[in-house]
Design an enzyme around this catalytic site. Structure first.
Site, PDB file in Angstrom:
ATOM      1  N   GLU A 174     -14.449   6.796 -22.356  1.00  0.00           N
ATOM      2  CA  GLU A 174     -15.381   7.064 -21.148  1.00  0.00           C
ATOM      3  C   GLU A 174     -15.584   8.291 -21.007  1.00  0.00           C
ATOM      4  O   GLU A 174     -15.420   9.324 -20.278  1.00  0.00           O
ATOM      5  CB  GLU A 174     -15.079   6.691 -19.402  1.00  0.00           C
ATOM      6  CG  GLU A 174     -15.221   4.408 -19.191  1.00  0.00           C
ATOM      7  CD  GLU A 174     -14.065   4.634 -18.163  1.00  0.00           C
ATOM      8  OE1 GLU A 174     -14.110   5.769 -17.346  1.00  0.00           O
ATOM      9  OE2 GLU A 174     -14.288   3.475 -17.624  1.00  0.00           O
ATOM     10  N   GLU A 279     -15.211  -5.560 -21.498  1.00  0.00           N
ATOM     11  CA  GLU A 279     -14.566  -5.823 -19.931  1.00  0.00           C
ATOM     12  C   GLU A 279     -15.892  -6.238 -19.258  1.00  0.00           C
ATOM     13  O   GLU A 279     -16.223  -5.654 -18.190  1.00  0.00           O
ATOM     14  CB  GLU A 279     -14.618  -4.043 -19.004  1.00  0.00           C
ATOM     15  CG  GLU A 279     -13.599  -3.398 -20.103  1.00  0.00           C
ATOM     16  CD  GLU A 279     -12.888  -1.833 -19.099  1.00  0.00           C
ATOM     17  OE1 GLU A 279     -13.469  -1.594 -18.081  1.00  0.00           O
ATOM     18  OE2 GLU A 279     -12.756  -1.162 -20.158  1.00  0.00           O
TER      19      GLU A 279
END
Ligand code: G3I
Length: 388
Positions: A174, A279
């Site tokens: 991220e 995810e």
């Protein structure tokens, strides 16, 4: 196809030789096969055995013997695992010199014992990173040198400890804003933009054989997709080996579109790296803030209207979830030559982080196994998608 063999049709030796000769073009461990003897797959790993690894993120309890039902379900259904929290910097090294290896060791042992493709998550992230990492002397922010030294030491300690036992690492997690620019994290502001290449270099040294990935959410957004392409291409152009891009699949029931996901799969595969859906979950609950990412909005109180399925999921919504999973897996199956792994972010509904994000204490239904560890209609829909 990423799984390069059909074990049921080949003698074991031939399978081993074929897998070895194809190393690098797909997962190399041998996924277990369905032993039920049915022609219809009864497990997800059987359904996708010729396509990609399929797995789940596990919490500490599941690998430490406190949730045997979940552990059994994982062994039955999946051939890859990810650690939901135990390998993150905060949980494993909360204070300088203090390490909490027990849950992480149990996680790696679980993967090894069950012959699973074992993922490490994550070495460098702005979240779940304790404050001390970024602090210098006298309460000043850490200098670039101090920060990079801490990063190198962390990667050496953690990736080095599990060298040869963790198959692939989310090295950097991220690092992008939704507009595709670099996230204004402490990593960026204190260490500079090259913290990412440093992280990959340190990880390559710590475990030369492990696959190394960049992982992020909302990569279906065109600007963020472009940002990830720029980022990874920049690393590759500098000769830094990146093995794959993980697209976190935190999706909603009506976003993103299949076309948006597909465009990202194609864009990342065009870089010559593996594409992973890392995810996966589908949130059915209203999001009062419209936010993505991991931070909990503590100021928003759970209130009427934001926890609509506390008493159970209506059939009509269950069917919508199945259809959504079917469409998404039809896409993954179509691109099985590019996708090496699909990992759900949790095992059964009650394990999901979405029960507590973006507001705590809700009843969420994002997975394909319910609170009794039973397959939901979405399970069949996914198995069906694999056969087309
Ligand atoms: O373990 C402590 C416990 O001791 C304490 O009593 C309790 C009180 O809040 O907190 C527990 O830690 C929580 C931890 O999950 C384990 O349950 C943390 O507060 C909580 O913040 C943490 O949330 C995790 C989140 O990352 C952290 O940012 C979620 O479980 C985890 O699913 C989530 O995973 C992230 C991926 O790593 C990256 N992509 C987004 C994804 C979803 O946010």
């Amino acid at each position: 196809m990423n799984l390069l063999y059909k074990k049921s049709f080949l003698p074991a030796l031939a399978v081993a030789l074929l897998a070895a000769s194809c190393a690098g073009s797909g997962p190399e461990k041998t996924p277990e096969q369905n032993t039920a003897g049915n022609s219809q797959p009864t497990t997800l790993k059987e359904a996708f055995k010729d396509d990609f690894y399929i797995g789940a993120a596990l919490n500490a309890g599941q690998v430490m013997g406190r949730d045997e039902k979940a552990a059994e379900l994982v062994k039955e259904q999946f051939n890859t695992i990810s650690p939901e929290n135990v390998l993150k910097w905060g949980p494993i090294n909360p204070r300088p010199g203090v390490y909490n290896f027990e849950p992480a060791d149990a996680y790696v042992e679980f993967g090894e014992k069950n012959n699973m493709f074992t993922v490490g998550h994550t070495l460098v992230w702005h979240s779940q990173a304790p404050d001390w990492i970024f602090e210098g002397a006298n309460g000043q922010p850490a200098s670039r040198d101090t920060l990079l030294q801490r990063m190198e030491n962390h990667i050496k300690t953690i990736a080095g400890r599990y060298e040869g036992r963790i198959d692939g690492w989310d090295v950097v997690n991220e690092a992008l804003e939704d507009d595709g620019s670099m996230r204004k994290s402490k990593w960026l502001t204190l260490a500079g933009e090259d913290f990412i290449e440093k992280a990959f270099q340190y990880a390559r040294v710590a475990d030369p054989e492990a696959e190394l990935y960049y992982n992020d959410y909302s990569l279906w957004k065109p600007e963020k997709r472009d940002g990830a392409v720029r980022l990874v291409k920049g690393l590759l152009d500098k000769g830094i080996k990146v093995d794959g891009i993980g697209m976190q699949g935190h999706y909603g029931i009506d976003y993103p579109t299949i076309d948006q996901i597909e465009a990202s799969i194609e864009a990342f595969a065009a870089l010559g790296v593996k594409v992973m859906v890392t995810e996966l979950d589908i949130d059915l609950l209203p999001n009062p803030t419209g936010r993505q990412g991991a931070d909990i909005v503590h100021t928003v109180e759970a209130r009427e209207g934001f926890n609509p399925y506390a008493e159970g999921l209506p059939d009509s919504v269950q069917q919508k979830l199945s259809k959504r999973y079917a469409d998404i897996f039809a896409l993954f199956h179509k691109h099985r030559d590019k996708i090496s792994r699909v990992t759900f972010w949790g095992v059964a509904d009650h394990h999901s982080w979405l029960n507590n994000w973006p507001m705590p204490g809700r009843t969420s239904y994002p997975m394909v196994f319910d609170r009794n560890y039973q397959p939901k209609p979405a399970f069949e829909a996914i198995v069906e998608a694999a056969s087309k």
